[in-house]
Scaffold this motif. Structure first.
Motif, PDB file in Angstrom:
ATOM      1  N   UNK A   1      33.206  33.426  47.965  1.00  0.00           N
ATOM      2  CA  UNK A   1      33.290  34.875  48.101  1.00  0.00           C
ATOM      3  C   UNK A   1      34.119  35.283  49.325  1.00  0.00           C
ATOM      4  N   UNK A   2      34.056  34.484  50.379  1.00  0.00           N
ATOM      5  CA  UNK A   2      34.788  34.834  51.600  1.00  0.00           C
ATOM      6  C   UNK A   2      36.229  34.348  51.576  1.00  0.00           C
ATOM      7  N   UNK A   3      36.594  33.521  50.603  1.00  0.00           N
ATOM      8  CA  UNK A   3      37.949  32.959  50.571  1.00  0.00           C
ATOM      9  C   UNK A   3      39.038  34.027  50.514  1.00  0.00           C
ATOM     10  N   UNK A   4      38.948  35.078  49.682  1.00  0.00           N
ATOM     11  CA  UNK A   4      40.027  36.096  49.688  1.00  0.00           C
ATOM     12  C   UNK A   4      40.208  36.771  51.043  1.00  0.00           C
ATOM     13  N   UNK A   5      39.091  37.098  51.698  1.00  0.00           N
ATOM     14  CA  UNK A   5      39.196  37.732  53.010  1.00  0.00           C
ATOM     15  C   UNK A   5      39.793  36.776  54.031  1.00  0.00           C
ATOM     16  N   UNK A   6      39.369  35.506  54.000  1.00  0.00           N
ATOM     17  CA  UNK A   6      39.921  34.518  54.928  1.00  0.00           C
ATOM     18  C   UNK A   6      41.405  34.283  54.668  1.00  0.00           C
ATOM     19  N   UNK A   7      41.795  34.297  53.407  1.00  0.00           N
ATOM     20  CA  UNK A   7      43.211  34.143  53.082  1.00  0.00           C
ATOM     21  C   UNK A   7      44.035  35.312  53.607  1.00  0.00           C
TER      22      UNK A   7
END
Length: 286
Positions: free
Chosen positions: A2-8
């Protein structure tokens, strides 16, 4: 996952540009290198050495610190007073007041700056008309180096206090009513309740507002650019303004990147200092 898009997004739009700016600051990248990449040379810390030897950089840093010193306490005070006002149950039309106080924050920055530029005009500005009405001489708010920074700071406080007000308001609404009622029953007045009950309860929110205000004041650019263009006599040029001037006016991109790295360091220290002080205070208290 879930946090991958924000981290990207953070990696693409924050981490990579920061690394690229740091690498660029170690080169002599300028308008000639744009035409021929073969002219690009690694110069190490030469840009930083030139920057520290430039009187204009120290002028910009001093002006920025003046903006911070004047703007941060003013934003916190005005935002807290507005939050206390709209949080009072006896105040009528509280939703309307919240909208009125928050409206400047969502207004277009450049348009608001142009309007304030005319309000502060030395000859026909509304503020000088008000001074004349009470018998005071007019002030060249944006043309006098003594008044330019306070005048722009006044606009910045008006423009940005609404966001900080919402943070204070959210914190005020978490203060237990039972504590205030108990203090009132014990005979505590409004000021005593504010000092001994409300302020300790909203201390974390106040720290957050302080950090955000410091960061925003370090990033001042559009306000002096629109209202004074860095003048008079470079009295309102800021570090971010200097970065823009070097990088996109004179196309000294390597030197402009060095200014950006220095500004990043200043903001990082300003953001981490309150947290470090709080940990130190808690450690000694423990």
């Amino acid at each position: 996952m879930f946090s991958a898009p924000a981290l990207l997004a953070i990696a693409l739009f924050f981490v990579l540009p920061t690394i690229a700016s740091l690498a660029l600051s170690l080169t002599d990248f300028d308008i000639y290198a744009l035409a021929d990449i073969g002219n690009l040379r690694f110069v190490g810390l030469a840009n930083y050495s030139a920057l520290l030897g430039d009187p204009l950089f120290w002028t910009a840093l001093r002006n920025t610190l003046w903006f911070v010193a004047l703007g941060v306490p003013a934003i916190m005070l005005v935002a807290f007073a507005a939050a206390v006002l709209v949080n009072e149950r006896l105040v009528a039309w509280r939703p309307l007041w919240r909208a009125v106080f928050f409206a400047p924050y969502v207004a277009t920055l450049v348009a608001a700056a142009v309007v304030w530029k005319y309000l502060l005009h030395a000859r026909y500005g509304l503020l000088n008309h008000a001074l004349a009405a009470i018998g005071l001489p007019p002030v060249d708010w944006l043309g006098d180096p003594r008044w330019a920074i306070p005048a722009i700071t006044l606009f910045v406080v008006w423009k940005s206090f609404g966001y900080s007000m919402l943070i204070f308001l959210a914190a005020l609404q978490t203060v237990p009513r039972e504590l205030e009622e108990a203090a009132r029953i014990d005979g505590a007045g409004w000021w005593s309740r504010l000092r001994h009950v409300t302020l300790p309860a909203i201390a974390p929110a106040a720290g957050l507002v302080a950090v955000l205000a410091v960061v925003s004041m370090f990033q001042l650019f559009a306000e002096p650019y629109v209202m004074t263009e860095g003048g008079p006599a470079q009295s309102t040029i800021t570090v971010l303004y200097l970065m823009f001037d070097q990088g996109f006016q004179w196309w000294n991109l390597g030197l402009g990147a060095a200014v950006a790295v220095v500004l990043f360091g200043c903001i990082l220290v300003a953001a981490l200092a309150p947290a470090a002080a709080l940990r130190l205070f808690r450690g000694r208290g423990g």
